[in-house]
Scaffold this motif. Structure first.
Motif, PDB file in Angstrom:
ATOM      1  N   THR A 187       0.580  -1.231  -0.057  1.00  0.00           N
ATOM      2  CA  THR A 187       0.093  -0.104   0.056  1.00  0.00           C
ATOM      3  C   THR A 187       0.880   1.143  -0.022  1.00  0.00           C
ATOM      4  OG1 THR A 187      -1.454  -1.147   1.088  1.00  0.00           O
ATOM      5  CG2 THR A 187      -1.671   1.261   0.936  1.00  0.00           C
ATOM      6  N   ASP A 188       0.590   2.220  -0.929  1.00  0.00           N
ATOM      7  CA  ASP A 188       1.317   3.452  -0.871  1.00  0.00           C
ATOM      8  C   ASP A 188       0.912   4.379   0.557  1.00  0.00           C
ATOM      9  OD1 ASP A 188       2.608   5.898  -1.566  1.00  0.00           O
ATOM     10  OD2 ASP A 188       1.055   6.679  -3.092  1.00  0.00           O
ATOM     11  N   VAL A 189       2.298   4.595   1.096  1.00  0.00           N
ATOM     12  CA  VAL A 189       2.091   5.186   2.301  1.00  0.00           C
ATOM     13  C   VAL A 189       1.894   6.902   2.196  1.00  0.00           C
ATOM     14  CG1 VAL A 189       3.162   3.387   3.439  1.00  0.00           C
ATOM     15  CG2 VAL A 189       4.626   5.683   2.821  1.00  0.00           C
ATOM     16  N   TRP A 190       2.280   7.520   1.042  1.00  0.00           N
ATOM     17  CA  TRP A 190       1.819   8.822   0.601  1.00  0.00           C
ATOM     18  C   TRP A 190       0.559   9.550   1.479  1.00  0.00           C
ATOM     19  CZ3 TRP A 190       5.910  11.722   0.607  1.00  0.00           C
ATOM     20  CH2 TRP A 190       6.964  11.489  -0.403  1.00  0.00           C
ATOM     21  N   PRO A 191      -0.508   8.846   1.203  1.00  0.00           N
ATOM     22  CA  PRO A 191      -1.465   9.391   1.885  1.00  0.00           C
ATOM     23  C   PRO A 191      -1.568   9.648   3.395  1.00  0.00           C
ATOM     24  CG  PRO A 191      -2.354   8.036   0.202  1.00  0.00           C
ATOM     25  CD  PRO A 191      -0.838   7.767   0.302  1.00  0.00           C
ATOM     26  N   LYS A 192      -1.003   8.515   4.118  1.00  0.00           N
ATOM     27  CA  LYS A 192      -0.828   8.674   5.461  1.00  0.00           C
ATOM     28  C   LYS A 192      -0.002   9.472   5.725  1.00  0.00           C
ATOM     29  CE  LYS A 192      -3.263   4.562   5.968  1.00  0.00           C
ATOM     30  NZ  LYS A 192      -4.479   4.815   6.782  1.00  0.00           N
ATOM     31  N   ILE A 193       1.134   9.786   5.124  1.00  0.00           N
ATOM     32  CA  ILE A 193       2.477  10.843   5.562  1.00  0.00           C
ATOM     33  C   ILE A 193       1.613  12.328   5.235  1.00  0.00           C
ATOM     34  CG2 ILE A 193       4.296  11.882   4.774  1.00  0.00           C
ATOM     35  CD1 ILE A 193       5.354   9.298   3.651  1.00  0.00           C
ATOM     36  N   GLU A 194       0.825  12.539   4.500  1.00  0.00           N
ATOM     37  CA  GLU A 194       0.178  13.637   4.305  1.00  0.00           C
ATOM     38  C   GLU A 194      -0.854  13.808   5.453  1.00  0.00           C
ATOM     39  OE1 GLU A 194      -2.077  14.155   0.705  1.00  0.00           O
ATOM     40  OE2 GLU A 194      -0.268  13.469  -0.698  1.00  0.00           O
ATOM     41  N   ALA A 195      -1.705  12.790   5.773  1.00  0.00           N
ATOM     42  CA  ALA A 195      -2.526  12.945   7.139  1.00  0.00           C
ATOM     43  C   ALA A 195      -1.867  13.139   8.380  1.00  0.00           C
ATOM     44  CB  ALA A 195      -3.271  11.643   6.895  1.00  0.00           C
ATOM     45  N   ASP A 196      -0.787  12.659   8.497  1.00  0.00           N
ATOM     46  CA  ASP A 196      -0.164  12.999   9.695  1.00  0.00           C
ATOM     47  C   ASP A 196       0.602  14.204   9.820  1.00  0.00           C
ATOM     48  OD1 ASP A 196      -0.469  10.497  11.076  1.00  0.00           O
ATOM     49  OD2 ASP A 196       1.457   9.778  10.797  1.00  0.00           O
ATOM     50  N   LEU A 197       0.898  14.877   8.507  1.00  0.00           N
ATOM     51  CA  LEU A 197       1.494  16.264   8.672  1.00  0.00           C
ATOM     52  C   LEU A 197       0.616  17.294   8.724  1.00  0.00           C
ATOM     53  CD1 LEU A 197       4.485  15.592   6.113  1.00  0.00           C
ATOM     54  CD2 LEU A 197       4.589  15.616   8.540  1.00  0.00           C
ATOM     55  N   LYS A 198      -0.627  16.893   7.843  1.00  0.00           N
ATOM     56  CA  LYS A 198      -1.553  17.917   7.941  1.00  0.00           C
ATOM     57  C   LYS A 198      -2.300  18.090   9.340  1.00  0.00           C
ATOM     58  CE  LYS A 198      -5.206  20.195   5.859  1.00  0.00           C
ATOM     59  NZ  LYS A 198      -5.801  20.868   7.006  1.00  0.00           N
ATOM     60  N   TYR A 199      -2.448  16.881  10.113  1.00  0.00           N
ATOM     61  CA  TYR A 199      -2.865  16.944  11.602  1.00  0.00           C
ATOM     62  C   TYR A 199      -1.856  17.734  12.217  1.00  0.00           C
ATOM     63  CZ  TYR A 199      -4.157  15.309  16.059  1.00  0.00           C
ATOM     64  OH  TYR A 199      -4.698  15.323  17.323  1.00  0.00           O
ATOM     65  N   ALA A 200      -0.575  17.670  12.263  1.00  0.00           N
ATOM     66  CA  ALA A 200       0.342  18.427  12.913  1.00  0.00           C
ATOM     67  C   ALA A 200       0.198  19.869  12.564  1.00  0.00           C
ATOM     68  CB  ALA A 200       1.708  17.822  12.353  1.00  0.00           C
ATOM     69  N   MET A 201       0.309  20.096  11.151  1.00  0.00           N
ATOM     70  CA  MET A 201      -0.025  21.636  11.077  1.00  0.00           C
ATOM     71  C   MET A 201      -1.257  22.149  11.672  1.00  0.00           C
ATOM     72  SD  MET A 201      -0.294  23.456   7.450  1.00  0.00           S
ATOM     73  CE  MET A 201      -2.056  23.132   7.239  1.00  0.00           C
ATOM     74  N   ASP A 202      -2.224  21.360  11.853  1.00  0.00           N
ATOM     75  CA  ASP A 202      -3.579  21.904  12.356  1.00  0.00           C
ATOM     76  C   ASP A 202      -3.696  22.170  13.840  1.00  0.00           C
ATOM     77  OD1 ASP A 202      -4.490  22.360   9.611  1.00  0.00           O
ATOM     78  OD2 ASP A 202      -5.623  20.485   9.623  1.00  0.00           O
ATOM     79  N   ASN A 203      -2.788  21.331  14.430  1.00  0.00           N
ATOM     80  CA  ASN A 203      -2.846  21.050  15.954  1.00  0.00           C
ATOM     81  C   ASN A 203      -1.478  21.578  16.831  1.00  0.00           C
ATOM     82  OD1 ASN A 203      -5.411  19.369  16.697  1.00  0.00           O
ATOM     83  ND2 ASN A 203      -4.691  18.703  14.648  1.00  0.00           N
ATOM     84  N   LEU A 204      -0.578  21.877  16.036  1.00  0.00           N
ATOM     85  CA  LEU A 204       0.782  22.098  16.877  1.00  0.00           C
ATOM     86  C   LEU A 204       0.685  23.630  16.980  1.00  0.00           C
ATOM     87  CD1 LEU A 204       3.618  19.919  14.991  1.00  0.00           C
ATOM     88  CD2 LEU A 204       2.566  19.805  17.573  1.00  0.00           C
ATOM     89  N   PRO A 205       1.200  24.244  18.196  1.00  0.00           N
ATOM     90  CA  PRO A 205       1.263  25.781  18.317  1.00  0.00           C
ATOM     91  C   PRO A 205       2.481  26.335  17.358  1.00  0.00           C
ATOM     92  CG  PRO A 205       2.388  24.627  20.132  1.00  0.00           C
ATOM     93  CD  PRO A 205       1.716  23.506  19.195  1.00  0.00           C
TER      94      PRO A 205
END
Length: 580
Positions: A187-205
């Motif tokens: 399975t291609d992991v790019w969508p999972k990488i994007e999801a993790d980094l998008k979550y981090a951008m939205d939740n980190l100070p």
């Protein structure tokens, strides 16, 4: 915990009651195992924070040198910026790697895989503990910690994707006995990488209490990089636009270029305005693994007290890289590739003893050369002029140059270095994984692909203007140490192909030795032609190390899946990469 009462009076007075109680109850036999933590400890704020710090700690490989996220072998040596260095008999596991002959049984390939997944497991453990967090963990704590853990998990999977391409994705919901051992690498992991980094951008100070922690803008930059690697130029540009306009470091500094190029690689200037995200290093903490442990081999050879480290001669910059810093009469790089011609190639002391006379190159050079490549006759930081042959273990095997980035200064020895282990070379400078110049050049790529060539030219010129600052040049006896001639691109960019070539070459010059080059060549689709040209040129000079070496398309873009991992999981679970 069992408590011991030492008072003889108390012992005698409670003895009878103890007999009466234990006659009916044997709970006193239930002693918690030593060397383990109870769930209450793991899910407390201190426990979760400790788990998160453990996830950060794997960034430098924790003593597994090639597993560091700095990628000095897999990014820079494979990218043609450097040779293994030293001699043919030292650290022989790297020999086939630099020749693109890596077998799936290579121990370094397996160790790198293992360390990346250890980092992921620590992220997953943090997230799983956070789901059961104790009452001392606030809602804001949960938001920040989950953002950091997912940022780091995104980073480790990004590393695995660049290195191996086809890898299994494991998150915090999986464990042994619940399916983890059945996860394939199909399975291609790019969508999972994007999801993790998008979550981090939205939740980190935007800012953090500790300068080395990931923040909102580091996540945004990393998400833009993930988009760029997938050629999602519009999405990547949107991220980089935000980072350039509004981004700041975790310690609150507006992103910008430091005034002097050398200050990027000086431990005294760590966590500066250019540092988007870096591996943090510290000296004299009780463990050299907290220092810059992945570069402990990467110093000039046999320097004694006259140079840093006194070992071991690895990571020697290539002839091809040094030649790339040649400039024309306008101070621009030779984008036609003529820098390797006999007329333009850098003059070297190859084969010349240190006791023999030698005059350094007198032609036009980009000043970043002498911040990046140690060469004879040029001051080596504040140590001395580089003596050439005497600081090279085997010139015939690895060439005449020494690494110069991430080298500590003589004035820093003992304070910003840790000499408690086998070498003096454990230094405290951070290793930037993304810095602002990198962001500007990635943004320039996006601008070219969407048609904004003049914006791309402006970004490149910002990087070149910093390098052109005479106050930042290497000097000798009060004057520039070489003929530094560097200019900006003054003519408008109207041809996309020409602009693309200029940006790609600027990344080579600005980021040399920082672990990006090979991955850039692969994502640009020019790895085969560029690397084979390099191997042909370099191999003619360094026959033992690189003679007859060849990059094979549709194979060498990625490392093999470690055979050890296939043996553990089974060939029906992990499929080998093509060509291996």
């Amino acid at each position: 915990m069992r408590k011991y009462i030492n008072s003889k009076v108390l012992i005698s007075s409670v003895f009878l009651s103890t007999i009466l109680v234990t006659a009916c109850k044997d709970s006193f036999l239930e002693v918690p195992p030593t060397g383990q933590l109870a769930n209450a400890q793991l899910t407390s704020k201190a426990g979760i924070e400790g788990s998160l710090i453990g996830a950060y700690s794997m960034l430098n490989g924790r003593g597994v040198r090639l597993a560091s996220s700095a990628n000095w072998v897999f990014g820079s040596i494979l990218g043609g910026e450097a040779n293994k260095g030293t001699n043919s008999g030292d650290y022989t596991a790297i020999n086939p790697i630099q020749r693109f002959e890596t077998p799936p049984t290579n121990t370094e390939i397996n160790d790198t895989w293992r360390v990346k997944y250890e980092g992921i497991q620590r992220c997953n453990t943090t997230l799983a503990s956070l789901a059961k967090a104790g009452s001392d963990v606030t809602a804001d704590d949960k938001k920040r910690i989950s953002g950091e853990a997912r940022f780091l998990r995104g980073h480790y999977y990004f590393e695995l994707k660049k290195l191996y391409n086809n890898v299994p994705y494991i998150d915090e919901t999986m464990d042994y006995g619940t399916g983890i051992e059945k996860v394939t690498n199909a399975t291609d992991v790019w969508p999972k990488i994007e999801a993790d980094l998008k979550y981090a951008m939205d939740n980190l100070p935007e800012t953090q209490a500790a300068a080395g922690r990931a923040n909102k803008w580091a996540a945004a930059a990393y998400l833009g990089k993930a988009y760029l690697f997938q050629k999602k130029y519009t999405e990547a540009k949107a991220m980089f636009d935000q980072v350039i306009a509004n981004g700041k470091t975790a310690n609150g500094k507006k992103y910008g270029l430091v005034t002097k190029y050398a200050q990027i690689f000086n431990a005294e200037n760590d966590n500066n305005e250019e540092s988007v995200f870096a591996i943090q290093s510290a000296a004299n903490t009780g463990s050299v693994n907290n220092a810059n442990s992945d570069d402990d081999l990467n110093y000039p050879y046999n320097t004694g007290s006259s140079g840093p480290g006194n070992c071991c001669g690895f990571f020697q910059p290539s002839f091809e890289l040094a030649n790339s810093f040649r400039t024309d009469a306008n101070g621009l790089p030779l984008l036609d590739g003529s820098y390797n011609s006999a007329a333009n190639a850098l003059k070297t002391d190859f084969g010349i003893q240190s006791s023999a006379a030698f005059t350094p190159d007198a032609g036009n050079l980009d000043p970043r050369l002498d911040h990046s490549v140690g060469r004879r006759g040029i001051p080596y930081l504040d140590w001395q002029d580089h003596p050439g042959f005497d600081w090279i273990r085997d010139q015939s095997y690895a060439g005449p140059y020494s690494p110069k980035k991430y080298i500590y200064y003589k004035s820093q020895e003992g304070t910003l270095t840790d000499g408690s282990s086998w070498t003096r070379g454990y230094a405290a400078m951070n290793k930037p994984l993304i810095r602002f110049a990198d962001v500007l050049l990635m943004a320039a790529e996006c601008e070219i692909e969407v048609g904004s060539l003049e914006t791309a030219r402006n970004y490149v010129n910002l990087v070149r203007a910093r390098a052109a600052n005479p106050a930042s040049w290497v000097t000798k006896n009060g004057a520039p140490a070489a003929k530094y001639v560097i200019g900006t691109y003054t003519a408008a960019w109207t041809d996309k192909a020409v602009a693309r070539t200029a940006v790609r070459f600027e990344r080579k010059l600005e980021l040399s030795g920082e672990g990006h080059r090979f991955f850039d060549l692969v994502r640009w689709g020019i790895a085969e032609s560029t690397i084979n040209a390099y191997l042909s040129y370099e191999g003619a000079k360094l026959i033992t190390a690189l003679g007859s070496a060849k990059f094979t398309a549709n194979k060498n873009e990625y490392l093999p899946i470690p055979q050890t991992q296939i043996d553990i999981q089974g060939k029906d679970i992990l499929k080998q990469n093509p060509g291996y």
